[in-house]
Design a protein around this motif. Structure first.
Motif, mmCIF file in Angstrom:
data_model
loop_
_atom_site.group_PDB
_atom_site.id
_atom_site.type_symbol
_atom_site.label_atom_id
_atom_site.label_comp_id
_atom_site.label_asym_id
_atom_site.label_seq_id
_atom_site.Cartn_x
_atom_site.Cartn_y
_atom_site.Cartn_z
ATOM 1 N N GLU A 96 -10.465 60.967 61.661
ATOM 2 C CA GLU A 96 -10.798 60.158 62.774
ATOM 3 C C GLU A 96 -11.331 58.794 62.360
ATOM 4 N N ASP A 97 -12.110 58.973 61.359
ATOM 5 C CA ASP A 97 -12.599 57.358 60.963
ATOM 6 C C ASP A 97 -11.461 56.408 60.597
ATOM 7 N N ARG A 100 -9.589 55.315 63.672
ATOM 8 C CA ARG A 100 -10.312 54.304 64.271
ATOM 9 C C ARG A 100 -10.225 53.024 63.700
ATOM 10 N N GLU A 101 -10.178 53.054 62.015
ATOM 11 C CA GLU A 101 -10.386 51.968 61.458
ATOM 12 C C GLU A 101 -8.915 51.229 61.607
ATOM 13 N N ASP A 104 -8.584 49.389 65.017
ATOM 14 C CA ASP A 104 -9.140 48.300 64.676
ATOM 15 C C ASP A 104 -8.312 47.173 64.009
#
Length: 199
Positions: A96-97, A100-101, A104
């Motif tokens: 998930e991180d 998300r990155e 972004d």
């Protein structure tokens, strides 16, 4: 056919065997199970013989050591499952991180691409302005050269007239045109004036 003695001996032996087995079973029943546990032996446990019309039910309870041994693999299995679940949660959080990155980074990339397109358009506009300014400078240099030639032409003509004695008649014509220069008058070839008042 067996004789009476043989039958009685077999009955006695059979009856005595049953009685002995019953005594053994009775001794086992008298012992409380919760206070004393039989020691595990390497020999298999003796079984009671079933008499006619009787059904023997045996309950086997494992010793505490066997219960611990059997529970230990289950605990290991549960611990392993918990460990694997924790690893799965950790990897899901990492995924998930990372997502998300990635999102972004894609947003930043789009922003930078937009800025790049705007800067390219600005550079193109500046280049066209520079080209216009350069063209205007070239045009002004051509005009300056023409004006210098126009300023230099009367001076050269004046110097020629001064050197040759020519008379220059200036007529006002539009700006930028050089004045007309008349050829010099030869005083020897000119006729004498007629004096009309004297006749």
């Amino acid at each position: 056919m067996p004789s009476k003695d043989e039958r009685s001996e077999s009955e006695i032996s059979e009856d005595s065997l049953r009685l002995a087995l019953e005594r053994l079973g009775a001794n086992n029943r008298k012992r409380p199970n919760h206070t004393m546990h039989p020691k595990p032996s390497s020999e298999p446990r003796r079984r009671r013989f079933v008499q006619e019309g009787q059904v023997v039910v045996e309950h086997h309870q494992g010793s505490r050591a066997t219960q611990r041994v059997s529970a230990a693999p289950g605990d290991d299995h549960a611990e392993e499952m918990n460990r694997l679940r924790n690893l799965l949660r950790l990897e899901q959080r990492r995924a998930e991180d990372a997502q998300r990155e990635l999102g972004d980074a894609q947003v930043q990339l789009r922003t930078l691409e937009t800025h790049l397109v705007h800067e390219k358009l600005h550079v193109k506009e500046l280049k066209s302005r520079c080209a216009d300014v350069e063209q205007a400078l070239l045009d002004s240099q051509v005009i300056v050269e023409r004006l210098r030639e126009q300023v230099a032409a009367p001076k050269a003509a004046a110097e020629r007239v001064a050197a040759s004695g020519e008379i220059v008649v200036r007529k006002t014509r539009g700006p930028g045109r050089p004045p007309k220069v008349r050829p010099p008058i030869d005083p020897a070839g000119e006729p004498e004036p007629v004096q009309w008042w004297k006749d």
